[in-house]
Structures are given as C-alpha cells and as structure tokens.
Design a protein around this motif. Structure first.
Motif, PDB file in Angstrom:
ATOM      1  N   MET A   1       0.840  -1.181   0.000  1.00 27.10           N
ATOM      2  CA  MET A   1       0.000   0.000   0.000  1.00 27.10           C
ATOM      3  C   MET A   1       0.881   1.239   0.000  1.00 27.10           C
ATOM      4  O   MET A   1       1.739   1.389   0.844  1.00 27.10           O
ATOM      5  N   ALA A   2       0.641   2.088  -0.944  1.00 27.39           N
ATOM      6  CA  ALA A   2       1.482   3.261  -1.100  1.00 27.39           C
ATOM      7  C   ALA A   2       0.986   4.408  -0.235  1.00 27.39           C
ATOM      8  O   ALA A   2      -0.192   4.696  -0.192  1.00 27.39           O
ATOM      9  N   SER A   3       1.914   5.044   0.455  1.00 24.59           N
ATOM     10  CA  SER A   3       1.582   6.229   1.237  1.00 24.59           C
ATOM     11  C   SER A   3       2.457   7.372   0.751  1.00 24.59           C
ATOM     12  O   SER A   3       3.642   7.187   0.505  1.00 24.59           O
ATOM     13  N   MET A   4       1.877   8.536   0.602  1.00 27.45           N
ATOM     14  CA  MET A   4       2.633   9.712   0.196  1.00 27.45           C
ATOM     15  C   MET A   4       2.785  10.612   1.410  1.00 27.45           C
ATOM     16  O   MET A   4       1.897  10.689   2.244  1.00 27.45           O
ATOM     17  N   LYS A   5       3.935  11.297   1.508  1.00 31.19           N
ATOM     18  CA  LYS A   5       4.193  12.177   2.647  1.00 31.19           C
ATOM     19  C   LYS A   5       3.192  13.329   2.721  1.00 31.19           C
ATOM     20  O   LYS A   5       2.708  13.667   3.772  1.00 31.19           O
ATOM     21  N   SER A   6       2.933  13.940   1.581  1.00 30.40           N
ATOM     22  CA  SER A   6       2.019  15.078   1.539  1.00 30.40           C
ATOM     23  C   SER A   6       1.426  15.161   0.139  1.00 30.40           C
ATOM     24  O   SER A   6       2.131  14.948  -0.844  1.00 30.40           O
ATOM     25  N   LEU A   7       0.141  15.436   0.078  1.00 33.14           N
ATOM     26  CA  LEU A   7      -0.460  15.640  -1.227  1.00 33.14           C
ATOM     27  C   LEU A   7      -1.619  16.596  -1.105  1.00 33.14           C
ATOM     28  O   LEU A   7      -2.256  16.709  -0.058  1.00 33.14           O
ATOM     29  N   SER A   8      -1.867  17.300  -2.177  1.00 34.30           N
ATOM     30  CA  SER A   8      -2.967  18.247  -2.259  1.00 34.30           C
ATOM     31  C   SER A   8      -4.005  17.642  -3.202  1.00 34.30           C
ATOM     32  O   SER A   8      -3.663  17.224  -4.306  1.00 34.30           O
ATOM     33  N   ALA A   9      -5.258  17.566  -2.740  1.00 31.90           N
ATOM     34  CA  ALA A   9      -6.279  16.914  -3.552  1.00 31.90           C
ATOM     35  C   ALA A   9      -7.674  17.382  -3.162  1.00 31.90           C
ATOM     36  O   ALA A   9      -7.900  17.851  -2.051  1.00 31.90           O
ATOM     37  N   SER A  10      -8.591  17.222  -4.103  1.00 33.63           N
ATOM     38  CA  SER A  10     -10.006  17.310  -3.791  1.00 33.63           C
ATOM     39  C   SER A  10     -10.450  15.897  -3.455  1.00 33.63           C
ATOM     40  O   SER A  10      -9.831  14.921  -3.881  1.00 33.63           O
ATOM     41  N   GLY A  95      -3.235   4.930  -2.079  1.00 34.37           N
ATOM     42  CA  GLY A  95      -2.827   4.108  -3.213  1.00 34.37           C
ATOM     43  C   GLY A  95      -3.995   3.444  -3.922  1.00 34.37           C
ATOM     44  O   GLY A  95      -3.836   2.859  -4.986  1.00 34.37           O
ATOM     45  N   GLU A  96      -5.180   3.547  -3.358  1.00 37.79           N
ATOM     46  CA  GLU A  96      -6.380   2.945  -3.949  1.00 37.79           C
ATOM     47  C   GLU A  96      -7.165   3.974  -4.750  1.00 37.79           C
ATOM     48  O   GLU A  96      -7.143   5.156  -4.439  1.00 37.79           O
ATOM     49  N   GLU A  97      -7.902   3.509  -5.754  1.00 38.79           N
ATOM     50  CA  GLU A  97      -8.771   4.394  -6.538  1.00 38.79           C
ATOM     51  C   GLU A  97      -9.842   5.015  -5.648  1.00 38.79           C
ATOM     52  O   GLU A  97     -10.160   6.185  -5.759  1.00 38.79           O
TER      53      GLU A  97
END
Length: 140
Positions: A1-10, A95-97
C-alpha cells in the motif's frame, strides 16, 4: 500500500459525485464540484500496522484548519491544526482508486456523506457503502 508524505487533492464521494467542502470554515459538507473550498492538504503523520497512511487533512482555503472528529456519530468539523490530537488523524489508503476515511480516534467510524449541501458525519462502517467511499483527485 502506497503512502505519500504530503499531497494536495479534492476528495469526492462515490454516491453522488459531490466533494468535501470547507464551506463556512467550521462544518465540513459535501457540495457540488463547482463550489470553491474543496482542496485539501493531506499530511502523512503515521502508518497503520498494515502500512496504510494516517493523515491530517487541512483546508487549503482556511489555512491551519483541519478535519476533526469531535464526537462519535457527530459532524466532522474544522478545528485549528494540532497533529498530535488523535481526533485530527485519519486513515486513508491513497494508493487505492477509492478509499474510506476512517477516524483514528474512533476506529471503525468513517466519514460519511449525507447528500449534497449536507454536513458529513462519522458513522459505523457499512460494507461497500457508496456514501463512505472517497476518491482523491486534482481539481482543475
């Protein structure tokens, strides 16, 4: 499972294609994608034993205000950022849709959409409930 440190999203709910919206700077609603306060900053603050990311979710419009679970089965509100508070930590599989957004303070309670222009609440997880499934995306 992928985790990102920081992301900006709706963040859009599967049930009716509405987005999490900071609305008035206090209560978090689901509103039409045409509305404006719908971009969030997810900051990785930990991981579950299975490797799923634990995040704070901060409004980019109301800087310094994060999603907070204050009571069981209550509305999700915006409160001043305090990443050490369990009530501001959310388990999200980026990491999931589609992913649920689970409260770290109240395990098994998920952010749940209640229809357009309604406040989101914490509710017991329901298998494959479309109003508890969220997609992160870049809003144009």
């Amino acid at each position: 499972m992928a985790s990102m440190k920081s992301l900006s999203a709706s963040i859009q709910v599967f049930s009716d294609d509405t987005n999490l919206d900071a609305y008035d700077g206090k209560t978090v609603w689901t509103r039409s994608p045409e509305q404006t306060y719908q971009v969030w900053q997810l900051e990785l603050v930990g991981e579950t034993p299975a490797g799923t990311g634990i995040y704070t979710i901060e409004s980019t419009h109301y800087k310094g205000q994060c999603l907070e679970a204050t009571t069981r089965d209550g509305t999700v509100t915006l409160k001043p950022r305090s990443p050490d508070k369990l009530s501001q930590r959310w388990v999200v599989d980026t990491g999931e849709e589609q992913s649920t957004i689970e409260s770290k303070k109240f395990p098994a309670l998920l952010i749940t959409a209640n229809g357009e222009d309604q406040a989101v609440t914490l509710r017991e997880a329901a298998p494959n409930a479309p109003n508890q499934m969220w997609t992160l995306f870049d809003k144009m």
